[in-house]
Design an enzyme around this catalytic site. Sequence first.
Site, PDB file in Angstrom:
ATOM      1  N   HIS A 135      13.929 -12.619  -7.498  1.00  0.00           N
ATOM      2  CA  HIS A 135      14.663 -13.507  -7.004  1.00  0.00           C
ATOM      3  C   HIS A 135      16.015 -13.885  -7.721  1.00  0.00           C
ATOM      4  CE1 HIS A 135      13.430 -17.943  -5.697  1.00  0.00           C
ATOM      5  NE2 HIS A 135      14.852 -17.889  -5.707  1.00  0.00           N
ATOM      6  N   GLU A 141      13.498 -12.715  -2.731  1.00  0.00           N
ATOM      7  CA  GLU A 141      13.469 -14.137  -2.465  1.00  0.00           C
ATOM      8  C   GLU A 141      14.787 -14.749  -2.731  1.00  0.00           C
ATOM      9  OE1 GLU A 141       9.124 -15.038  -4.554  1.00  0.00           O
ATOM     10  OE2 GLU A 141      10.958 -15.727  -5.504  1.00  0.00           O
ATOM     11  N   HIS A 155       3.188 -18.928  -6.599  1.00  0.00           N
ATOM     12  CA  HIS A 155       3.840 -20.087  -7.599  1.00  0.00           C
ATOM     13  C   HIS A 155       2.749 -20.690  -8.285  1.00  0.00           C
ATOM     14  CE1 HIS A 155       6.918 -22.509  -9.412  1.00  0.00           C
ATOM     15  NE2 HIS A 155       7.737 -21.840  -8.661  1.00  0.00           N
ATOM     16  N   GLY A 198       4.551 -14.214 -11.005  1.00  0.00           N
ATOM     17  CA  GLY A 198       5.536 -13.781 -11.822  1.00  0.00           C
ATOM     18  C   GLY A 198       5.094 -14.141 -13.357  1.00  0.00           C
TER      19      GLY A 198
HETATM   20  N1  PXP Z   1       7.226 -17.477  -4.972  1.00  0.00           N
HETATM   21  C1  PXP Z   1       8.412 -18.223  -4.828  1.00  0.00           C
HETATM   22  C2  PXP Z   1       8.986 -18.353  -3.640  1.00  0.00           C
HETATM   23  C3  PXP Z   1       8.917 -18.236  -6.272  1.00  0.00           C
HETATM   24  O1  PXP Z   1      10.270 -18.868  -6.229  1.00  0.00           O
HETATM   25  C4  PXP Z   1       8.232 -17.925  -7.235  1.00  0.00           C
HETATM   26  C5  PXP Z   1       8.871 -18.185  -8.686  1.00  0.00           C
HETATM   27  O2  PXP Z   1      10.180 -17.468  -8.643  1.00  0.00           O
HETATM   28  C6  PXP Z   1       7.177 -17.426  -7.238  1.00  0.00           C
HETATM   29  C7  PXP Z   1       6.605 -17.303  -5.870  1.00  0.00           C
HETATM   30  C8  PXP Z   1       6.262 -16.718  -8.353  1.00  0.00           C
HETATM   31  O3  PXP Z   1       5.739 -17.947  -9.118  1.00  0.00           O
HETATM   32  P1  PXP Z   1       5.167 -17.754 -10.632  1.00  0.00           P
HETATM   33  O4  PXP Z   1       6.412 -17.426 -11.348  1.00  0.00           O
HETATM   34  O5  PXP Z   1       4.856 -19.108 -10.977  1.00  0.00           O
HETATM   35  O6  PXP Z   1       4.235 -16.912 -10.592  1.00  0.00           O
END
Ligand code: PXP
Length: 241
Positions: free
Chosen positions: A43, A70, A190, A213
């Site tokens: 990202h 992303e 997320h 992540g």
């Molecule tokens: N999906 C999106 C669109 C995100 O922006 C993020 C964080 O960058 C994630 C998934 C992953 O989230 P997390 O880091 O909380 O696992």
Amino acid sequence: MTQLSININKFATLRNARGGNNPDILKVAKDCQRFGAQGITVHPRPDQRHIRYNDVFEIKPFIITEFNIEGYPSRSFIDMVLKVQPHQVTLVPDPPDALTSNKGWDTIKNEKFLQEIISEFKKNNIRTSVFIETDLDLFEPAVRTGTDRVELYTEEYAVEFDKKNLSVINKFFQAATLAKNLGLKINAGHDLNLRNLKYFVQQIPFISEVSIGHALVCDALYFGLENTIQMYLRELTGIKV
Ligand code: PXP
């Protein structure tokens, strides 16, 4: 089985804290795949505070699983994605200074905007996914954007799960079912972690991919990267899509 795509941004944050190249992001991407990840997510943000655009180009030739980029579809982001040609691009509506993604698209307001961008990616054979919340009104406009997938924004699920409010899954199940019935594939991400992941994919077994992540990197500090990836895969195993 729901595929695990590991978001490697946090490794880059650690590297950037010191300058230099430790941890080596290319090695991290290769090792995540070697240890069983079925995809790598990056990202890149406009201020390049985590993964940088040049990392994305460097990593691409070594992705033997699925590469997901992303980001907010600014012109520079779109051009970078078109050059890199990942398997999937996930569009998020974050403002440039957002600490992390904190909302899904308003697909009603942004239908035309997303449609134009998505058609550019589709012409270049890049699969698209749109980050979205669970409001059911968002899904028909999402279909009209032409996107292949939606990514359900799971922060609320994670927060309510920790309060033992398991009924929160219902709105995610309803949204995912509607998306599926409208012909979309569904990703999720997320704040998914070792506590809440299994219940989510057990209740919604037709999730194609989760992108994880922050929690995974935190767990890797205690358990090591290889063990941690295996632990996450175990949560997903045995659940048929
Ligand atoms: N999906 C999106 C669109 C995100 O922006 C993020 C964080 O960058 C994630 C998934 C992953 O989230 P997390 O880091 O909380 O696992």
